[in-house]
Design an enzyme around this catalytic site. Structure first.
Site, mmCIF file in Angstrom:
data_model
loop_
_atom_site.group_PDB
_atom_site.id
_atom_site.type_symbol
_atom_site.label_atom_id
_atom_site.label_comp_id
_atom_site.label_asym_id
_atom_site.label_seq_id
_atom_site.Cartn_x
_atom_site.Cartn_y
_atom_site.Cartn_z
ATOM 1 N N LYS A 56 55.139 30.828 34.392
ATOM 2 C CA LYS A 56 54.196 29.870 33.820
ATOM 3 C C LYS A 56 54.927 28.540 33.748
ATOM 4 C CE LYS A 56 51.829 28.462 29.673
ATOM 5 N NZ LYS A 56 51.498 28.712 28.266
ATOM 6 N N GLY A 101 48.194 24.461 20.786
ATOM 7 C CA GLY A 101 48.264 24.667 19.342
ATOM 8 C C GLY A 101 47.300 23.829 18.530
ATOM 9 N N ALA A 150 45.644 27.189 26.525
ATOM 10 C CA ALA A 150 46.004 26.263 25.449
ATOM 11 C C ALA A 150 44.810 25.581 24.801
ATOM 12 C CB ALA A 150 46.971 25.178 25.945
ATOM 13 N N GLY A 151 44.953 25.400 23.503
ATOM 14 C CA GLY A 151 43.995 24.611 22.738
ATOM 15 C C GLY A 151 42.850 25.391 22.134
ATOM 16 N N ASN A 181 47.683 31.845 22.119
ATOM 17 C CA ASN A 181 48.792 32.293 21.294
ATOM 18 C C ASN A 181 48.549 31.942 19.817
ATOM 19 O OD1 ASN A 181 52.433 32.145 21.667
ATOM 20 N ND2 ASN A 181 51.253 32.737 19.902
ATOM 21 N N THR A 182 48.612 30.631 19.538
ATOM 22 C CA THR A 182 48.599 30.192 18.138
ATOM 23 C C THR A 182 47.324 30.620 17.410
ATOM 24 O OG1 THR A 182 49.790 28.268 18.975
ATOM 25 C CG2 THR A 182 49.107 28.194 16.693
#
Lengths: 257, 65
Positions: free
Chosen positions: A95, A156, A183-184, A205-206
């Site tokens: 990645k 995040g 992401a996001g 993830n977050t």
């Protein structure tokens, strides 16, 4: 759509950072149904040797890993990190992140394309973390990428899909390239929306790790990803400006004066 | 000689990267290495000679997104 020849039945790729504990991470991975988890490389210092314990946990899951080049700001750093990752994780997958701006973690698209070309030429299978910019995506494909990972919003940030038009255009322009919104994302409806646009998967993830109940949120995202995918396959109706009664007007009893 | 391991100054006697890693407790661990910004593949660690001021990076699998 296979990712560099690998068919995945789960369309959720999960990050492994920021969980309250290794135990919660393990449970969240299981609840998410993910078949791919992202990992990083960091300095192994101190007597605890934290990386060894983390690696044992990842190995216990038996899942495929996607190492990242998170935090790299130059082509050289990213390429060197990729070399280390290939040896450490015994995978050609990488990645690729080349970051320009520290506040938004916006990728350095020029460095990204250059690093993607170097690594693709060396036989890496590159998953580039990019923006929704169509021209950049075209350059990445030209450089050898056979997967694209545009952001939904800054990493995040939990803002969801900042530019739906851009993401839709990108999807339409590259119908044969597996694409992941990376992401996001903050809540499962963001993931469902990405899947409804026709994206092949989401990477998050977050949103899971920092939820009050990461395990519950992992399950919620898994359901949303499946729902969004089913909705895409079911071909949603087109939006329109004026109301159309769903109940037939024909046959309505004449009850007025 | 004086080298830097993950940014920390260390005095070591080891002539090669492989010997230094063993002396520093990294023997048999799941790690990847670089010296002065250049990746050193595991098989090459035995032949890479260290010099005063070398910057050694030792990385391991960690949590990531």
């Amino acid at each position: 759509m296979p990712f560099y020849g690998v068919d995945l039945s789960s369309r959720l790729l999960l990050g492994t950072a920021r969980y309250p504990s290794p135990a919660v991470l393990g449970q969240a991975i299981k609840a998410s149904g993910a078949e791919v988890v992202t990992v990083s490389l960091r300095r192994e210092s101190g007597p605890g040797r934290a990386g060894q314990a983390f690696w044992s946990l990842v190995q216990e899951t038996g899942l495929r890993v996607l190492p990242n080049t998170a935090g790299c700001h130059t082509v050289k750093e990213a390429v060197t990190t990729a070399h280390m990752a290939r040896e450490l994780f015994d995978t050609k997958w990488i990645k690729l992140e080349v970051i320009r701006d520290d506040d938004t973690l916006q990728p350095d698209i020029f460095g990204l394309v250059e690093a993607a070309r170097v690594l693709s030429d060396e036989g890496f299978e590159v998953f580039p973390y990019t923006t929704e910019d169509l021209a950049v995506a075209d350059r990445l494909v030209e450089a050898g990428c056979r997967v694209l990972m545009p952001w939904g919003a800054p990493i995040g940030s939990a803002r969801g899909l900042n530019n739906v038009y851009g993401l839709r255009t990108l999807r339409a322009h590259f119908p044969d390239i597996p694409m992941v919104v990376d992401a996001g994302l903050g809540v499962p409806s963001h993931a469902a929306a990405a899947m409804e646009l026709g994206y092949d998967a989401v990477l998050l993830n977050t949103a899971v790790a920092e939820a009050g109940d990461p395990v519950g949120m992992a399950k919620a995202f898994a359901l949303a990803v499946d729902a969004g995918r089913l909705a895409h396959l079911a071909r949603p109706m087109e939006p329109r400006d004026m109301a159309v009664p769903s109940t037939p007007v024909f046959g309505k009893a004449a009850l007025g004066d | 000689m004086r080298v830097f391991v993950n940014g920390d100054q260390r005095d070591i006697e080891s002539a090669t990267l492989a010997l230094a890693l063993n002396a520093l407790g990294y023997g048999g661990k799941k790690i990847a290495t670089a010296v002065n910004g250049r990746f050193v593949p595991a098989p090459a660690r035995q032949t890479v000679k260290l010099a005063d001021g070398d910057k050694i990076e030792v990385v391991a699998p960690m949590q990531g997104g």
